[in-house]
Design a protein around this motif. Structure first.
Motif, PDB file in Angstrom:
ATOM      1  N   ASP A 189      54.871  44.680  36.223  1.00 37.73           N
ATOM      2  CA  ASP A 189      55.064  45.677  37.261  1.00 37.73           C
ATOM      3  C   ASP A 189      54.284  46.923  36.851  1.00 37.73           C
ATOM      4  O   ASP A 189      53.573  46.916  35.836  1.00 37.73           O
ATOM      5  N   GLU A 190      54.417  47.981  37.620  1.00 38.05           N
ATOM      6  CA  GLU A 190      53.644  49.195  37.336  1.00 38.05           C
ATOM      7  C   GLU A 190      53.969  49.751  35.960  1.00 38.05           C
ATOM      8  O   GLU A 190      53.078  50.160  35.209  1.00 38.05           O
ATOM      9  N   LYS A 191      55.226  49.754  35.625  1.00 35.40           N
ATOM     10  CA  LYS A 191      55.643  50.322  34.341  1.00 35.40           C
ATOM     11  C   LYS A 191      54.982  49.567  33.186  1.00 35.40           C
ATOM     12  O   LYS A 191      54.482  50.185  32.235  1.00 35.40           O
ATOM     13  N   LYS A 192      54.990  48.267  33.279  1.00 35.35           N
ATOM     14  CA  LYS A 192      54.395  47.462  32.217  1.00 35.35           C
ATOM     15  C   LYS A 192      52.891  47.700  32.146  1.00 35.35           C
ATOM     16  O   LYS A 192      52.310  47.833  31.045  1.00 35.35           O
ATOM     17  N   LEU A 193      52.232  47.793  33.276  1.00 39.05           N
ATOM     18  CA  LEU A 193      50.788  48.004  33.277  1.00 39.05           C
ATOM     19  C   LEU A 193      50.428  49.392  32.758  1.00 39.05           C
ATOM     20  O   LEU A 193      49.397  49.558  32.088  1.00 39.05           O
ATOM     21  N   ILE A 194      51.252  50.376  33.052  1.00 41.73           N
ATOM     22  CA  ILE A 194      50.996  51.717  32.515  1.00 41.73           C
ATOM     23  C   ILE A 194      51.060  51.698  30.991  1.00 41.73           C
ATOM     24  O   ILE A 194      50.239  52.327  30.294  1.00 41.73           O
ATOM     25  N   SER A 195      51.993  50.944  30.452  1.00 42.54           N
ATOM     26  CA  SER A 195      52.085  50.851  28.988  1.00 42.54           C
ATOM     27  C   SER A 195      50.841  50.168  28.420  1.00 42.54           C
ATOM     28  O   SER A 195      50.364  50.528  27.339  1.00 42.54           O
ATOM     29  N   LEU A 196      50.297  49.208  29.154  1.00 42.76           N
ATOM     30  CA  LEU A 196      49.073  48.537  28.703  1.00 42.76           C
ATOM     31  C   LEU A 196      47.859  49.457  28.806  1.00 42.76           C
ATOM     32  O   LEU A 196      46.931  49.365  28.004  1.00 42.76           O
ATOM     33  N   LEU A 197      47.880  50.355  29.781  1.00 48.16           N
ATOM     34  CA  LEU A 197      46.817  51.365  29.858  1.00 48.16           C
ATOM     35  C   LEU A 197      46.874  52.275  28.639  1.00 48.16           C
ATOM     36  O   LEU A 197      45.833  52.656  28.080  1.00 48.16           O
ATOM     37  N   ASP A 198      48.096  52.620  28.223  1.00 48.04           N
ATOM     38  CA  ASP A 198      48.243  53.421  26.999  1.00 48.04           C
ATOM     39  C   ASP A 198      47.690  52.667  25.786  1.00 48.04           C
ATOM     40  O   ASP A 198      47.041  53.253  24.915  1.00 48.04           O
ATOM     41  N   GLU A 199      47.947  51.374  25.735  1.00 52.78           N
ATOM     42  CA  GLU A 199      47.459  50.566  24.625  1.00 52.78           C
ATOM     43  C   GLU A 199      45.931  50.455  24.644  1.00 52.78           C
ATOM     44  O   GLU A 199      45.288  50.436  23.592  1.00 52.78           O
ATOM     45  N   SER A 200      45.363  50.384  25.843  1.00 56.46           N
ATOM     46  CA  SER A 200      43.901  50.366  25.960  1.00 56.46           C
ATOM     47  C   SER A 200      43.309  51.645  25.400  1.00 56.46           C
ATOM     48  O   SER A 200      42.311  51.622  24.666  1.00 56.46           O
ATOM     49  N   GLN A 201      43.922  52.757  25.760  1.00 59.33           N
ATOM     50  CA  GLN A 201      43.473  54.045  25.246  1.00 59.33           C
ATOM     51  C   GLN A 201      43.613  54.101  23.737  1.00 59.33           C
ATOM     52  O   GLN A 201      42.710  54.570  23.027  1.00 59.33           O
ATOM     53  N   SER A 202      44.714  53.609  23.228  1.00 55.70           N
ATOM     54  CA  SER A 202      44.953  53.631  21.790  1.00 55.70           C
ATOM     55  C   SER A 202      43.938  52.774  21.037  1.00 55.70           C
ATOM     56  O   SER A 202      43.448  53.172  19.975  1.00 55.70           O
ATOM     57  N   LEU A 203      43.608  51.616  21.577  1.00 57.16           N
ATOM     58  CA  LEU A 203      42.621  50.747  20.935  1.00 57.16           C
ATOM     59  C   LEU A 203      41.221  51.368  20.934  1.00 57.16           C
ATOM     60  O   LEU A 203      40.434  51.136  20.031  1.00 57.16           O
ATOM     61  N   GLY A 204      40.931  52.105  22.000  1.00 58.78           N
ATOM     62  CA  GLY A 204      39.604  52.691  22.133  1.00 58.78           C
ATOM     63  C   GLY A 204      38.632  51.840  22.921  1.00 58.78           C
ATOM     64  O   GLY A 204      37.417  52.046  22.858  1.00 58.78           O
ATOM     65  N   VAL A 205      39.158  50.847  23.694  1.00 55.84           N
ATOM     66  CA  VAL A 205      38.283  49.999  24.489  1.00 55.84           C
ATOM     67  C   VAL A 205      37.853  50.725  25.761  1.00 55.84           C
ATOM     68  O   VAL A 205      38.440  51.736  26.151  1.00 55.84           O
ATOM     69  N   ASP A 206      36.846  50.162  26.427  1.00 59.14           N
ATOM     70  CA  ASP A 206      36.266  50.808  27.607  1.00 59.14           C
ATOM     71  C   ASP A 206      37.031  50.506  28.885  1.00 59.14           C
ATOM     72  O   ASP A 206      37.095  51.341  29.788  1.00 59.14           O
TER      73      ASP A 206
END
Length: 725
Positions: free
Chosen positions: A331-348
């Motif tokens: 859901d949106e909440k889960k995807l927002i957390s994955l966006l945070d993880e993307s930022q943390s990893l440093g991926v594009d």
């Protein structure tokens, strides 16, 4: 004496007159920097292959070669029993074809020599044009065939290969790659028997699901990486293909002649061609190397980066995919957390995979919703724009998964347009992965597929990445649109798909597109003309990926092979990172389950990858140690200036008593000094390479090499080499 002199003069004039009346045979030279393909005509005015091999310094020397009486192009029902390259059923039902030379044209534009050879049947208004592009610097030739006619009614094309090459030698050794889902790229090399041999695909949408439309052929003796004569070829086609090899017995004129016929598979595909229309075969791309398989691969890689891949020279995006973390359940909440993880990893890029669409039939599994490309309001009440904006806040681009060629029976599209679906009217539906194939030969379906992409991007202009998937092959096929031209379906489907991709590229030139099909079922240059990269396999176990990525490197640059760090396999995270960093790095893993050390290692790997990505993307590939018969593997990539290089080394499942060869580098400048730096260290104070940080000459690294430094099973290392003053 006067009479004798007069007789001599008359004889001279008579001979001169005969010489003037004698037909001058054409000499058609198609040449790269190193290879020449030369044609002339035989006594029947048929095109004849005069020469194929290393370039001669003087073009006049080609005319000294004895011409063969055999035509270069074998045709159906004419004067030969050889495997036909071209064949037709004329409008009057005559099943034969003869082709005679008309003329040819050639022009040079910078690096490319373009040649066209016009041929015609002497009894019918049936025309064939052979097209060639010779890429001088890359030592690659691209060849295709155009067929048209002016007969009163349609003709039926029975055979229509893209190229017609002939070699003469005692023995040939064929290297080919085959496999299946999650088991792609199994290499086989064997002596080509004296017979007709073919490599084929009949799966329609998934052209490379079981076999690759690519091969390497060693002449005389088995070639290795850096020695031997090798012809490497690949067909740019996303559908059914056939690579034919007719290895003839010895005869006095030709020796042991091998005829190579690559092209679209004519399996249930007699193509009905209307008058005054053209049929163009896909391109066959090939190179002839006189210094082994490695040089053949480097030629193809250079061509691909310059001409064969969409924006091939540009670095691709690193990404985090949600599939492993969520499957359909998000859901949106889960995807927002994955966006945070993307930022943390440093991926594009954050890539939202399958499951984001469908309302009447929600896409909560693979049995519903496919074809209904509207955002699922229950999962994503604020729609895709909200997620795109949230990604932007985190300095991450947003990507989306689509499968525009397919439909579930449980969908609104299926209910509204049953006539768009490929299925036999009097047979039960034959489902694969709970889905059916849309009829891409139908212009209305092509419009629908384009609008799927267009609507998503118009409504969400911040989307920067598309994963184009295709998860089933064609069975039980019947087109309501084609009606009496059912035998055109397998070809017109792919041509329709390309029309959609052309429209997407014309309107959205900057979108990054991954070419994906149930694993490595579209590993070919037909689709890569529109795509930036491809998905090699759903199997992301790093040990298996070492073999696969090594295999794909024979024809494709490393930088376009999407390689993701996932939960497949039980190897350490470092090993997974080191394998994925040899291709186009991505992640499809539960980042929130990483401990602090694993997260730091991954973040560091992303930074390291971006520092070496230009070499991964366009560097020259040197395969050093093959993983097939060893428990070790190594390869390296070297930039054009030879100032930077990256060395990859891996152990697989080692056994007690294994002996490991040293790593002898290749492609470096022997006169330059290189500093060696081991990347992705778990402990900066404990490098695996004893020469870490040291400076060694290119000459030393290539002649003395590096003693194998990985001890035990499932060990890996990436070494960066930088030239120093």
């Amino acid at each position: 004496m006067k009479k004798i002199g007069l007789a001599i003069i008359c004889c001279l004039f008579l001979c001169l007159g005969k010489a003037q009346n004698k037909k001058i045979l054409p000499l058609i030279i198609i040449s790269t920097q190193n290879t020449a393909l030369v044609y002339t005509t035989n006594t029947e005015n048929q095109l004849s292959q005069l020469y194929f091999g290393p370039v001669l310094k003087s073009t006049a020397d080609y005319s000294m070669i004895r011409a063969s009486s055999l035509p270069a192009i074998t045709t159906q029902g004419a004067t030969t029993v050889r495997e036909p390259a071209l064949g037709v059923l004329h409008a009057d039902k005559n099943p034969s074809l003869e082709l005679q030379y008309l003329n040819h044209t050639a022009k040079n534009e910078e690096n490319i020599q373009s040649t066209e050879i016009q041929l015609k049947d002497p009894q019918y208004p049936f025309y064939v044009t052979l097209h060639f592009k010779a890429y001088r610097n890359e030592n690659v030739i691209e060849q295709w065939t155009e067929i048209k006619h002016q007969e009163k009614k349609p003709v039926v094309l029975k055979y229509y290969t893209s190229a017609f090459l002939q070699l003469s030698s005692e023995n040939y050794y064929l290297t080919q790659f085959s496999g299946g889902w999650a088991n792609e790229m199994r290499m086989q090399e064997s002596l080509l028997p004296e017979s007709i041999h073919s490599i084929e695909s009949k799966q329609g949408t998934q052209g490379t699901a079981t076999n690759l439309p690519s091969f390497m052929l060693s002449v005389d003796h088995p070639a290795n990486e850096e020695s031997g004569n090798v012809l490497a070829g690949t067909l740019a086609w996303s559908g059914n293909f056939k690579l034919g090899f007719e290895n003839m017995h010895y005869n006095e004129e030709t020796g042991r002649l091998l005829q190579i016929l690559p092209g679209v598979n004519n399996y249930i595909s007699d193509y009905i061609l209307s008058p005054n229309t053209s049929f163009t075969t896909p391109s066959f791309i090939y190179t002839y190397s006189y210094s082994g398989k490695g040089q053949a691969s480097r030629n193809l890689h250079q061509w691909a980066n310059n001409y064969g891949i969409y924006k091939g020279k540009e670095n691709k995006s690193t990404l985090l995919n949600n599939w492993e973390a969520t499957s359909f359940n998000f859901d949106e909440k889960k995807l927002i957390s994955l966006l945070d993880e993307s930022q943390s990893l440093g991926v594009d890029v954050f890539l939202l995979d399958d499951g984001w669409f469908g309302n009447k039939y929600p896409r909560n599994s693979d049995n519903a919703g496919l074809g209904d490309w509207e955002v699922n309001h229950k999962k994503l009440p604020n729609g895709l724009p909200f997620l795109v904006n949230e990604a932007k806040k985190r300095n991450v681009k947003f990507g989306i998964w689509v499968e525009p060629e397919m439909v579930n029976p449980k969908s609104e599209l299926y209910e509204k347009h049953p006539e768009w679906i490929l299925k036999l009217p009097n047979r039960s539906e034959n489902l694969r992965r709970s889905q059916l194939v849309l009829d891409m030969s139908n212009p209305n379906v092509q419009d629908h597929a384009f609008k799927v992409i267009d609507n998503i991007l118009l409504q969400n202009p911040g989307i920067a990445y598309i994963k184009w998937d295709c998860n089933r092959y064609m069975t039980n096929t019947f087109s309501n649109y084609l009606k009496e031209k059912q035998s055109n379906l397998y070809i017109d489907y792919i041509l329709g798909l390309y029309k959609v991709l052309q429209r997407v590229r014309q309107k959205y030139p900057d979108i990054e597109l991954m070419w994906c099909s149930g694993g490595g079922s579209r590993a070919e240059y037909g689709g890569l003309k529109y795509a930036n990269e491809f998905w090699p396999s759903d199997n992301t176990d790093p040990v298996q990926r070492i073999l696969m990525q090594y295999g794909y490197s024979h024809f494709f640059p490393m930088g376009i092979q999407c390689a993701h760090v996932t939960s497949w396999g039980k190897q350490p995270l470092k090993y997974k990172l080191d394998v994925a960093m040899s291709g186009k790095l991505g992640f499809d893993i539960r980042v929130n389950e990483m401990n602090s050390q694993e997260l730091k290692l991954s973040q560091n790997a992303v930074k390291n990858y971006k520092n070496i990505q230009d070499i991964v993307n366009t560097g020259e590939m040197y395969r050093l140690i093959a993983p097939y018969n060893n428990n070790q593997a190594a390869w390296m990539l070297v930039d054009q200036s030879k100032n930077k290089a990256v060395l990859y080394a891996y152990t697989l499942h080692t056994q007690y008593g294994d002996y490991f060869d040293p790593v002898y580098c290749k492609g470096l400048d022997p006169d330059k000094k290189y500093q060696l730096t081991e990347l992705n260290l778990e402990d900066e104070n404990k490098p695996q390479l004893s020469q870490n940080g040291k400076i060694l000459s290119g000459d030393y690294l290539m002649k003395v090499g590096l003693k194998w430094f990985l001890n035990g099973s499932i060990k890996s290392s990436i070494i960066e080499l930088k030239s120093v003053n």
